[in-house]
Design an enzyme around this catalytic site. Sequence first.
Site, PDB file in Angstrom:
ATOM      1  N   GLN A 134      40.690  15.355  19.688  1.00 25.74           N
ATOM      2  CA  GLN A 134      41.716  14.362  20.020  1.00 25.74           C
ATOM      3  C   GLN A 134      43.021  15.029  20.409  1.00 25.74           C
ATOM      4  OE1 GLN A 134      41.456  12.242  16.296  1.00 25.74           O
ATOM      5  NE2 GLN A 134      41.499  14.160  15.160  1.00 25.74           N
TER       6      GLN A 134
ATOM      7  N   HIS B 228      49.219   4.952   1.952  1.00 32.65           N
ATOM      8  CA  HIS B 228      48.504   5.891   1.082  1.00 32.65           C
ATOM      9  C   HIS B 228      48.390   5.386  -0.360  1.00 32.65           C
ATOM     10  CE1 HIS B 228      49.387   9.011   4.339  1.00 32.65           C
ATOM     11  NE2 HIS B 228      48.114   8.738   4.360  1.00 32.65           N
TER      12      HIS B 228
ATOM     13  N   ASP C 289      45.793  14.274   6.845  1.00 30.94           N
ATOM     14  CA  ASP C 289      47.195  14.550   6.491  1.00 30.94           C
ATOM     15  C   ASP C 289      47.358  14.810   4.997  1.00 30.94           C
ATOM     16  OD1 ASP C 289      47.456  11.859   5.265  1.00 30.94           O
ATOM     17  OD2 ASP C 289      47.323  11.179   7.334  1.00 30.94           O
TER      18      ASP C 289
ATOM     19  N   GLU D 254      37.188  15.986   6.464  1.00 34.88           N
ATOM     20  CA  GLU D 254      37.939  15.797   7.720  1.00 34.88           C
ATOM     21  C   GLU D 254      37.203  16.532   8.833  1.00 34.88           C
ATOM     22  OE1 GLU D 254      41.031  14.256   8.954  1.00 34.88           O
ATOM     23  OE2 GLU D 254      40.021  15.095  10.709  1.00 34.88           O
TER      24      GLU D 254
ATOM     25  N   GLY E 230      32.074  13.210   8.457  1.00 32.85           N
ATOM     26  CA  GLY E 230      31.925  12.364   7.277  1.00 32.85           C
ATOM     27  C   GLY E 230      30.597  11.620   7.233  1.00 32.85           C
TER      28      GLY E 230
ATOM     29  N   ASP F  46      39.595   6.716   5.234  1.00 36.26           N
ATOM     30  CA  ASP F  46      40.939   6.728   5.818  1.00 36.26           C
ATOM     31  C   ASP F  46      40.799   7.183   7.271  1.00 36.26           C
ATOM     32  OD1 ASP F  46      43.586   6.921   6.420  1.00 36.26           O
ATOM     33  OD2 ASP F  46      44.029   8.590   5.075  1.00 36.26           O
TER      34      ASP F  46
ATOM     35  N   THR G 225      40.821   6.820  11.662  1.00 36.94           N
ATOM     36  CA  THR G 225      41.609   6.342  12.797  1.00 36.94           C
ATOM     37  C   THR G 225      40.985   5.029  13.275  1.00 36.94           C
ATOM     38  OG1 THR G 225      40.219   7.714  14.201  1.00 36.94           O
ATOM     39  CG2 THR G 225      42.315   8.656  13.534  1.00 36.94           C
ATOM     40  N   ASP G 226      41.503   4.478  14.376  1.00 39.25           N
ATOM     41  CA  ASP G 226      40.955   3.235  14.928  1.00 39.25           C
ATOM     42  C   ASP G 226      39.496   3.460  15.351  1.00 39.25           C
ATOM     43  OD1 ASP G 226      43.517   2.186  14.639  1.00 39.25           O
ATOM     44  OD2 ASP G 226      44.091   2.619  16.702  1.00 39.25           O
TER      45      ASP G 226
ATOM     46  N   PRO H 195      36.460   9.621  17.796  1.00 37.96           N
ATOM     47  CA  PRO H 195      35.688  10.253  16.730  1.00 37.96           C
ATOM     48  C   PRO H 195      35.341   9.340  15.554  1.00 37.96           C
ATOM     49  CG  PRO H 195      37.902  11.244  16.912  1.00 37.96           C
ATOM     50  CD  PRO H 195      37.723  10.320  18.083  1.00 37.96           C
TER      51      PRO H 195
HETATM   52  N1  AG3 Z   1      44.734   5.984   9.447  1.00 40.05           N
HETATM   53  C1  AG3 Z   1      44.873   4.618   9.985  1.00 40.05           C
HETATM   54  C2  AG3 Z   1      45.609   4.582  11.271  1.00 40.05           C
HETATM   55  C3  AG3 Z   1      45.394   3.380  12.079  1.00 40.05           C
HETATM   56  C4  AG3 Z   1      46.605   3.150  12.886  1.00 40.05           C
HETATM   57  N2  AG3 Z   1      46.311   2.553  14.140  1.00 40.05           N
HETATM   58  C5  AG3 Z   1      47.158   2.542  15.175  1.00 40.05           C
HETATM   59  N3  AG3 Z   1      48.345   3.062  15.045  1.00 40.05           N
HETATM   60  N4  AG3 Z   1      46.783   2.010  16.261  1.00 40.05           N
HETATM   61  C6  AG3 Z   1      45.917   6.620   9.098  1.00 40.05           C
HETATM   62  C7  AG3 Z   1      45.729   7.959   8.513  1.00 40.05           C
HETATM   63  C8  AG3 Z   1      46.754   8.209   7.488  1.00 40.05           C
HETATM   64  N5  AG3 Z   1      46.291   9.088   6.475  1.00 40.05           N
END
Ligand code: AG3
Length: 273
Positions: free
Chosen positions: A31, A62, A86, A106, A138, A154, A156-157, A161
């Site tokens: 990414q 968090h 993170d 991760e 994962g 936790d 991403t959208d 990935p």
């Molecule tokens: N994970 C969720 C992020 C989703 C946000 N989406 C967006 N900005 N379109 C965040 C990871 C933090 N540890």
Amino acid sequence: MHIWFTENQTEDVSLGLRIQSVLWKETTAFQELVVADTLAYGRMLTLDGAVQTTIGDEFVYHEMITHVPLSLHPNPKKVAVIGGGDGGAIREILKHPTVEEAHLIEIDDKVVETAKRFFPEISGSLDDDKAFVHYTDGIQWVKEATNFDVIIVDSTDPVGPAQGLFTPEFYQSIYQALGEHGIMVAQSESPFLQPHLIQRVFQGVSSAFPMTRLYLASVPTYPSGLWSFTLGAKGDVTTQIRPELFDLATRYWTPQIQHSCFALPKFVQELVR
Ligand code: AG3
């Protein structure tokens, strides 16, 4: 100086944040990663143009993705976070006195490396003796995992990935990886902008777990600012908060919020009925 970062959250909605400076930009194997200092929310990490975390509001997300499931478990010792490079969720997990191991799974080591360099206040706990970092997918990892008390997704959208982290098969594998009183939670996007995704996650988790609940928290830099989490439990959960949790060092989560976050507005109740 007026430099603006814009996240196009949907085809029709975007979020603009004024930027002081861009500190890092990198195309990893998975990414595009950017670190920038925003005026309103402080330092920010984005992946593929989507805000992942800012110093100004990361505590909400968090704390809520962590303390809600850990408080419902009678004795959480072994916890895993899938995604979350993170380290913010690991930091919160390690505040629980019962926890013996906090594993981070991760896929992209560059996220961890960048967090360690630019976000020490979020990633610092990754160096703790009870923290174990695994750089792997994962989906594969969870197939071999056993006896976890809590597993936190936790991600991403659900594009790029993270796509495979939103499927019923993945929730089934999480079920298998959990011990007797096991609980999972997954971030499940916004009821205003991604209602169908909430329905998909809720149905997927319900197909694997006997008990499924949705809860909400306010995360201003995420699409619409109202964010959802979907929790699945293998069995009955404790609703009485263990005494040691009354002194958790938090800024958003409280024992009252532990209960009230499950109270859903009608339009959200209708989504998950
Ligand atoms: N994970 C969720 C992020 C989703 C946000 N989406 C967006 N900005 N379109 C965040 C990871 C933090 N540890």
